[in-house]
Design an enzyme around this catalytic site. Structure first.
Site, mmCIF file in Angstrom:
data_model
loop_
_atom_site.group_PDB
_atom_site.id
_atom_site.type_symbol
_atom_site.label_atom_id
_atom_site.label_comp_id
_atom_site.label_asym_id
_atom_site.label_seq_id
_atom_site.Cartn_x
_atom_site.Cartn_y
_atom_site.Cartn_z
ATOM 1 N N LYS A 190 0.392 3.025 21.484
ATOM 2 C CA LYS A 190 1.410 1.956 21.050
ATOM 3 C C LYS A 190 2.210 1.259 22.364
ATOM 4 O O LYS A 190 2.136 0.020 22.290
ATOM 5 C CB LYS A 190 2.460 2.662 20.233
ATOM 6 C CG LYS A 190 1.958 3.237 18.891
ATOM 7 C CD LYS A 190 3.274 3.982 18.205
ATOM 8 C CE LYS A 190 3.816 5.135 18.968
ATOM 9 N NZ LYS A 190 2.989 6.158 19.101
ATOM 10 N N THR A 191 2.498 2.126 23.195
ATOM 11 C CA THR A 191 3.314 1.512 24.569
ATOM 12 C C THR A 191 2.373 0.852 25.215
ATOM 13 O O THR A 191 2.633 -0.542 25.706
ATOM 14 C CB THR A 191 3.706 2.590 25.254
ATOM 15 O OG1 THR A 191 4.606 3.367 24.399
ATOM 16 C CG2 THR A 191 4.607 2.112 26.300
ATOM 17 N N ASP A 238 9.649 -0.877 21.611
ATOM 18 C CA ASP A 238 9.211 0.176 21.251
ATOM 19 C C ASP A 238 10.080 1.423 20.573
ATOM 20 O O ASP A 238 11.052 1.428 20.789
ATOM 21 C CB ASP A 238 8.864 0.792 22.838
ATOM 22 C CG ASP A 238 7.655 1.832 22.908
ATOM 23 O OD1 ASP A 238 7.188 2.121 21.928
ATOM 24 O OD2 ASP A 238 7.402 2.141 24.008
ATOM 25 N N GLU A 239 9.244 2.495 20.185
ATOM 26 C CA GLU A 239 10.257 3.569 19.684
ATOM 27 C C GLU A 239 11.204 3.163 18.563
ATOM 28 O O GLU A 239 12.187 3.432 18.505
ATOM 29 C CB GLU A 239 10.888 4.314 20.640
ATOM 30 C CG GLU A 239 10.014 4.809 21.894
ATOM 31 C CD GLU A 239 9.384 6.282 21.892
ATOM 32 O OE1 GLU A 239 9.242 6.876 20.587
ATOM 33 O OE2 GLU A 239 8.749 6.621 22.607
ATOM 34 N N GLN A 284 7.960 10.678 14.726
ATOM 35 C CA GLN A 284 8.590 11.103 16.093
ATOM 36 C C GLN A 284 10.093 10.767 16.208
ATOM 37 O O GLN A 284 10.611 10.537 17.225
ATOM 38 C CB GLN A 284 7.996 10.332 17.191
ATOM 39 C CG GLN A 284 6.452 10.875 17.587
ATOM 40 C CD GLN A 284 5.696 10.354 18.787
ATOM 41 O OE1 GLN A 284 6.299 10.581 19.964
ATOM 42 N NE2 GLN A 284 4.925 9.286 18.483
ATOM 43 N N ARG A 317 2.970 15.876 23.846
ATOM 44 C CA ARG A 317 3.110 15.409 25.194
ATOM 45 C C ARG A 317 1.923 15.744 25.959
ATOM 46 O O ARG A 317 1.914 15.249 27.078
ATOM 47 C CB ARG A 317 4.368 15.969 25.714
ATOM 48 C CG ARG A 317 5.844 15.606 25.120
ATOM 49 C CD ARG A 317 6.057 13.955 25.116
ATOM 50 N NE ARG A 317 5.477 13.876 23.596
ATOM 51 C CZ ARG A 317 5.107 12.408 23.171
ATOM 52 N NH1 ARG A 317 5.101 11.503 24.187
ATOM 53 N NH2 ARG A 317 4.574 12.156 21.984
HETATM 54 P P1 ATP Z 1 3.836 8.197 22.170
HETATM 55 O O1 ATP Z 1 3.831 8.020 20.671
HETATM 56 O O2 ATP Z 1 3.989 9.337 22.641
HETATM 57 O O3 ATP Z 1 5.007 7.081 22.794
HETATM 58 P P2 ATP Z 1 1.901 5.916 22.430
HETATM 59 O O4 ATP Z 1 1.368 5.698 21.407
HETATM 60 O O5 ATP Z 1 2.770 5.060 23.007
HETATM 61 O O6 ATP Z 1 2.459 7.553 22.658
HETATM 62 P P3 ATP Z 1 0.555 5.427 25.033
HETATM 63 O O7 ATP Z 1 1.429 5.999 25.806
HETATM 64 O O8 ATP Z 1 0.507 3.951 25.086
HETATM 65 O O9 ATP Z 1 0.728 6.221 23.405
HETATM 66 O O10 ATP Z 1 -1.042 6.053 25.135
HETATM 67 C C1 ATP Z 1 -1.125 7.264 25.434
HETATM 68 C C2 ATP Z 1 -2.405 7.681 26.456
HETATM 69 O O11 ATP Z 1 -3.677 7.248 25.999
HETATM 70 C C3 ATP Z 1 -1.983 6.814 27.782
HETATM 71 O O12 ATP Z 1 -2.405 7.522 28.847
HETATM 72 C C4 ATP Z 1 -2.715 5.661 27.655
HETATM 73 O O13 ATP Z 1 -3.130 4.997 28.969
HETATM 74 C C5 ATP Z 1 -4.070 6.126 27.105
HETATM 75 N N1 ATP Z 1 -4.652 5.081 26.360
HETATM 76 C C6 ATP Z 1 -4.243 4.460 25.279
HETATM 77 N N2 ATP Z 1 -5.182 3.585 24.535
HETATM 78 C C7 ATP Z 1 -6.375 3.821 25.606
HETATM 79 C C8 ATP Z 1 -7.670 3.388 25.459
HETATM 80 N N3 ATP Z 1 -7.822 2.164 24.637
HETATM 81 N N4 ATP Z 1 -8.281 3.789 26.467
HETATM 82 C C9 ATP Z 1 -8.190 4.445 27.380
HETATM 83 N N5 ATP Z 1 -7.015 5.249 27.306
HETATM 84 C C10 ATP Z 1 -5.991 4.822 26.544
HETATM 85 MG MG MG Z 2 4.824 5.431 23.585
#
Ligand code: ATP
Ligand code: MG
Length: 743
Positions: A33-34, A217-218, A248, A613
């Site tokens: 997402k981020t 975000d969040e 979350q 995490r």
């Molecule tokens: P959270 O809910 O914990 O905030 P999130 O959904 O924001 O998580 P991110 O932090 O954006 O998730 O991504 C999680 C991890 O996966 C990061 O290390 C990110 O770089 C990696 N990632 C996400 N998408 C890809 C992709 N398409 N290819 C490779 N790595 C990825």
């Molecule tokens: Mg995130």
């Protein structure tokens, strides 16, 4: 934008480049997402020609904001623009500085953090001579913040309920006091900006024009006022992207409304919703554990995460004998795991706990093992005593009437102004309705020699510093302040190693202001001299969660450190190795939450955040006995352990091969794993009654044994030291002649 096609999967790419004006991205932990949010900003800039300073991105912590800025700069290169990426509070602060006059504020308004707010409400209660048992300061503080988070001023609050009857008049007083003294608390920041926009259509129009696209975000943790902000700010021409995960949502207790995710759909009817389900962060085992746990929450939107990754290592579970043993285990496993995984460093490790107080023993363990660590979001750099002293000087410089700050500095370093003198000054202030600064001035005229000298010295130091305000830049001002105030000399004269750290911390404050200066230079509105920069700097300090301060070695290189933090602070972050400590009923889930369905569900989401995490490995620990808040009690393992499928967990018993899944049948989880290593009466190495010698406790007799061999826990009655439980592997015991056993 070729990069996008290789860096994002298909749905992520679709989300990052969706033409939709209103986009809602709902997805589980670690699904990117981020990452999508950052790429969407890059796309808006490169493909839609939105200048970077016309994007507004809101994150939850300063750390996340900085990470987002740097990821964005990696993608689009340095922009030369001041980016609007920050927390709701940080952004509110910037906006209010620009419109101070319109909301009736001095441009040098002062932000108080939550500790100062508590002190202030306590003072108000005392000034009214109210009973603090009934008018609890903490409750009043919560009441005030809750009202503000709901957008309610004192004259508008509902008068129903006991809290309102008790606290409404005090809320009114608090508001008046803050208004008179130009004080802004955290909730006020948000409320003020909301009112600014609501009451000034031309200013709202200006911001709607400025922020072409807003990204949040969040989103699941936005509260009422934050949501109201967004509704005002997003006009028919503005774009908005929100990303969130209902699983979350962990700030309900602070007023966050997870329903905002649903409401958003009604309030922005032309929204497009996308979902991501592929997780890129965690191993298969970790993900399966998280999915299974969260399924125990009935009221969720529902989604299942999957990964292409390997199942990876099982989750290890350790039932510690007590909290000291828990810390010892954690240190041991941390070192072993890192030595088996050379590509990970200390920075890739997090130790998580439910409440701050748990960190002390964990820290002790790390210190003893010489493992560098940092508490993230705990005692912040800016909360250290010497830094608070320095900041108080800076506050008094621009706000001589700031009584809290004045009390802090008037006798620091000591100037012979003792508690009695201070009390006299307080009396004058009270009877003549003066600030302490003014009262001290009056008092100096009549005081005896030593005290008069002390006060005069203080006033003349402050006068020289005030004269510098308009002429020199902030870092020089702070350097001068540290010298002229006598803080530096004072610390240098103190014995002990700690003083050196304190002096270094003061220097670090100068550095922090240098970095801040760069920030100021880039902005369009603020200027160089300290008169303008200082209030902004103090605001930044109050808002900074303290999570950007990096430990450095003697050459100034960042040191890799293990991070200790509460589960709440861990949101959005990721680590190779995660320790979830203190998984005991009463501690986590917290005893206040165990019997209330909604609260219990929030605790479970918190556990879900903790598990997700981890990238590679999780250790879960609990203690059978824990001394906590002055009580020593026996603990049952947390129900959350039970909710993780058994085949994902292995019992870890400091080397003992305990296969509890076979031995213990259905009741496994509520029987502490540690105990499954049956009490042995025939332990060959440590026979009952055997005489032992301990390097510290001296000679003693073994009176109980649990487990076997090196990993046994043994209870020894020492002749000098009394009865102690020891873990054999660590106790460094030598057996004395075993034939001379007493039994
Ligand atoms: P959270 O809910 O914990 O905030 P999130 O959904 O924001 O998580 P991110 O932090 O954006 O998730 O991504 C999680 C991890 O996966 C990061 O290390 C990110 O770089 C990696 N990632 C996400 N998408 C890809 C992709 N398409 N290819 C490779 N790595 C990825
Ligand atoms: Mg995130």
């Amino acid at each position: 934008m070729e990069l996008m096609h290789t860096d994002l999967n298909e749905i992520q790419l679709q989300a990052a480049t969706a033409p939709a004006r209103v986009l809602r991205l709902l997805a589980g932990a670690g699904s990117g997402k981020t990452r999508v949010l950052v790429y969407r900003m890059a796309w808006l800039f490169k493909e839609k020609n939105v200048p970077p300073n016309r994007l507004l991105a809101v994150t939850f912590t300063n750390k996340a904001a900085n990470e987002m800025k740097s990821r964005l700069q990696d993608l689009i290169g340095p922009t030369g623009h001041m980016l609007w990426v920050g927390t709701f509070h940080g952004i509110a602060n910037r906006i209010l500085r620009l419109h101070a006059a319109q909301v009736g504020l001095d441009v040098a308004f002062q932000i108080i953090d939550s500790a100062d707010q508590l002190r202030l409400v306590t003072q108000l209660i005392r000034a009214q001579e109210l009973d603090e048992e009934i008018y609890e300061p903490k409750r009043l503080q919560n009441y005030i913040n809750r009202q503000k988070d709901e957008g309610k001023r004192a004259e508008k609050v509902s008068m129903l309920g006991r809290d309102a009857a008790l606290f409404q008049p005090l809320y009114q007083r608090y508001e008046n006091h803050c208004k008179q003294n130009g004080i802004i608390d955290f909730s006020e920041l948000l409320l003020k900006v909301y009112e600014l926009w609501r009451d000034n259509p031309e200013i709202l129009a200006e911001y709607r024009f400025k922020f072409l696209h807003v990204l949040v975000d969040e989103f699941q943790d936005t509260n009422t006022i934050q949501y109201a902000w967004l509704k005002l700010l997003i006009g028919p021409e503005n774009g908005i992207t929100i990303v969130g995960d209902d699983d979350q949502s962990i700030y309900g207790w602070r007023g966050a409304k997870v329903e905002n995710i649903q409401r958003f759909k009604q309030d922005f009817p032309d929204e497009i919703t996308l979902r991501l389900e592929q997780n890129y962060r965690s191993s298969g085992v970790i993900l399966e554990a998280a999915n299974a746990l969260i399924q125990n929450n009935p009221s969720r939107l529902g989604k299942n995460l999957w990964t292409k990754g390997e199942p990876g290592e099982l989750i290890s579970l350790y039932g510690a004998f007590n909290e000291i043993d828990e810390a010892r285990f954690m240190v041991d496993r941390l070192q072993k795991w890192l030595s088996n995984h050379p590509s990970s460093t200390y920075s890739d490790v997090a130790i998580l706990y439910r409440s701050n107080a748990q960190s002390r023993l964990l820290e002790q363990g790390l210190r003893q093992a010489n493992i560098p660590y940092r508490i993230y979001g705990g005692l912040r750099f800016f909360d250290r005593a010497e830094i608070k002293d320095a900041l108080a000087y800076l506050k008094v410089l621009i706000h001589p009437k700031d009584d809290l700050a004045f009390e802090r500095v008037i006798n620091m370093p000591p100037r012979g102004i003792g508690e009695r003198t201070l009390e006299n000054i307080r009396q004058i202030a009270l009877s003549k309705n003066l600030a302490l600064w003014e009262a001290a001035g009056e008092y100096a005229e009549t005081a005896s020699g030593k005290i008069r000298n002390g006060l005069n010295r203080f006033f003349s130091t402050m006068a020289s510093l005030q004269a510098l305000l308009a002429t020199i830049a902030l870092p020089e001002l702070i350097e001068q302040m540290i010298k002229l105030s006598g803080l530096l000399d004072y610390l240098q004269q103190q014995p002990g190693e700690r003083q050196q750290f304190r002096i270094e911390n003061l220097k670090e404050l100068v550095t922090a202001s240098t970095q801040f200066q760069v920030h100021v230079e880039q902005s369009d509105s603020e200027q160089q001299n300290s008169l303008l920069a200082l209030p902004c700097f103090l605001a930044e300090v109050a808002l900074n969660a303290g999570d950007e301060h990096h430990e450095k070695d003697e050459n100034g290189y960042p040191v890799a450190t293990v991070k200790l933090m509460t589960l709440h602070s861990s949101k959005g972050l990721e680590f190779d190795l995660v320790f979830l400590t203190g998984l005991e009923e009463g501690l986590f889930p917290h005893h206040r939450c165990a019997n209330v369905v909604e609260l219990l569900e929030e605790e479970r989401r918190l556990c879900y955040v903790g598990i997700t995490r981890a990238r590679q490995k999780i250790f879960i620990t609990y203690a059978e006995k824990r001394a906590f808040a002055g009580m020593n009690s026996s603990k049952r393992p947390s129900r959350f352990i039970q909710e993780i499928p058994r085949h994902l967990i292995q019992a870890d018993s400091m080397g003992l091969a305990v296969s509890y899944t076979k031995e213990t049948g259905g009741k496994a989880m509520h029987s502490p794993v540690g105990r499954l290593a049956k009490t042995s009466t025939q332990n060959s190495q440590y026979p009952l009654g055997g005489r032992v010698l301990h390097p510290k406790f001296g000679e003693g007799v073994i009176i109980q044994v649990e487990g076997a061999d090196e990993m046994a826990r043994i209870q020894v009655n020492f002749i000098e030291g009394g009865i102690k439980w020891l873990v054999a592997a660590y106790a460094n015991l030598s057996m004395l002649d075993s034939r001379s056993t007493i039994l």
